[in-house]
Write a protein that holds these residues in place. Structure first.
Motif, PDB file in Angstrom:
ATOM      1  N   ALA A 126       0.824  -1.214   0.000  1.00 54.71           N
ATOM      2  CA  ALA A 126       0.000   0.000   0.000  1.00 54.71           C
ATOM      3  C   ALA A 126       0.859   1.265   0.000  1.00 54.71           C
ATOM      4  O   ALA A 126       0.547   2.236  -0.705  1.00 54.71           O
ATOM      5  CB  ALA A 126      -0.933  -0.006   1.199  1.00 54.71           C
ATOM      6  N   SER A 128       3.933   1.826  -1.201  1.00 58.71           N
ATOM      7  CA  SER A 128       4.498   2.093  -2.525  1.00 58.71           C
ATOM      8  C   SER A 128       3.426   2.519  -3.510  1.00 58.71           C
ATOM      9  O   SER A 128       3.634   3.440  -4.310  1.00 58.71           O
ATOM     10  CB  SER A 128       5.214   0.847  -3.056  1.00 58.71           C
ATOM     11  OG  SER A 128       6.424   0.645  -2.350  1.00 58.71           O
ATOM     12  N   LEU A 129       2.289   1.871  -3.451  1.00 54.20           N
ATOM     13  CA  LEU A 129       1.203   2.218  -4.368  1.00 54.20           C
ATOM     14  C   LEU A 129       0.720   3.642  -4.123  1.00 54.20           C
ATOM     15  O   LEU A 129       0.493   4.404  -5.074  1.00 54.20           O
ATOM     16  CB  LEU A 129       0.052   1.225  -4.216  1.00 54.20           C
ATOM     17  CG  LEU A 129       0.318  -0.174  -4.770  1.00 54.20           C
ATOM     18  CD1 LEU A 129      -0.744  -1.163  -4.300  1.00 54.20           C
ATOM     19  CD2 LEU A 129       0.373  -0.135  -6.305  1.00 54.20           C
ATOM     20  N   ALA A 130       0.587   4.009  -2.881  1.00 54.28           N
ATOM     21  CA  ALA A 130       0.145   5.368  -2.566  1.00 54.28           C
ATOM     22  C   ALA A 130       1.191   6.390  -3.018  1.00 54.28           C
ATOM     23  O   ALA A 130       0.854   7.460  -3.536  1.00 54.28           O
ATOM     24  CB  ALA A 130      -0.127   5.505  -1.069  1.00 54.28           C
TER      25      ALA A 130
END
Lengths: 174, 174
Positions: A126, A128-130
DNA sequence: AGGGTGATGTCAGTTGCTGACATCGATGGT
DNA sequence: ACCATCGATGTCAGCAACTGACATCACCCT
């Protein structure tokens, strides 16, 4: 240092740039890792601003909201220096090597956001994705802000990007 | 051509690489724009696969679903060549110039996805945002897939990334 | 046979970038 | 005041990536 503006990035040799600044080529390379870096010194400051703002967001804030706060802070800074941003971006987008380096800086920002989120307890992937999502919004917003001539502040483009990405990920069609 | 593997990217001069292939340095530069490009020839094929798959998605599919289909198709290809991907990635991540070039290729993929979405009638900035989101998911998924040693196929990481990004954008905390 | 075309070789040159060493000015301790 | 030290700069030599101009060679078409 904006000899780049006069003759284009490729045409300006490091020797000339250094001479213009009253220095030697060798000295230039002691201050900047390579010819490109001259134009990206500010990116470290931007990264600091993003990280600090993110770290300053309430611990209860959702990751995307903390990232959004960071982006808004950055947008405010850009609005203060629109002219300078425009001149710089014109040089960067005119040259492939510089665009390449810009991507590195953006990736570094994304990594810093992710790292900062992890420090708040956000787990992978989450965090890294954010971080990636935040930079994606930033990229698209910046591009829009630079190209448009209406005086809309960058913050508007950021909100548009955030809302747009939320809609897209929710399965929206526009 | 994997002299890079033996002596590292920086240590291998173009003259050596060309000689190993029975050619001249000059000839090398006629085939590849620069020393880095040798390792990124496949990226054009990947781009083609993504674009074709996206174009083949039902016209009624939401942008993010069309992008998801493209990512799944790409994942399948990577699974078929895990060994090769691993060897290549080891070389790329060991060198800054190569990582830089990789970002260019990823940005190009993102742009191609956006372009393809626009062709389906998706307006801006949604098209660009969806393209960026897709590549963000791809990046994070690829990284996870490369690092992990359990035999989970890349498709699993893609789904994880898609769901994770949806959750993040919906204001989720993990 | 001859001419055109495309891929390769040869050569010379520019430029980004680096290592090794010298110089010089400021600073600080005695 | 003297000198030692240190950081920033200059000087020099050199490597390697990349490019332009021109020659050569293999191959195909007529």
């Amino acid at each position: 240092m904006e000899l780049y503006g006069e003759r284009g990035y490729e045409q300006a040799t490091v020797t000339e740039i250094a001479a213009r600044a009253g220095l030697t080529e060798r000295t230039f390379f002691r201050h900047y890792a390579d010819k490109r870096e001259v134009l990206f010194g500010g990116s470290a400051l931007l990264q600091e601003l993003l990280v600090d703002t993110l770290a300053g967001a309430p611990a209860t804030a959702a990751p995307i909201d903390a990232v959004a706060a960071a982006l808004r802070a950055a947008a405010a800074v850009f609005d203060e220096r629109r002219e300078q941003s425009l001149r710089r971006q014109k040089i960067v987008s005119a040259n492939a090597e510089l665009r390449e380096r810009e991507l590195v800086k953006l990736a570094s920002l994304s990594g810093a956001l992710a790292e900062s989120l992890r420090a708040r307890g956000v787990p992978e992937p989450a965090a890294s994705l954010a971080g990636e999502a935040g930079i994606a919004v930033f990229k698209v917003a910046f591009e829009g802000w630079i190209e448009e001539t209406d005086g809309r502040p960058m913050g508007v483009y950021i909100e548009e990007g955030l809302d747009g990405l939320k809609a897209v990920m929710a399965g929206g069609r526009a």
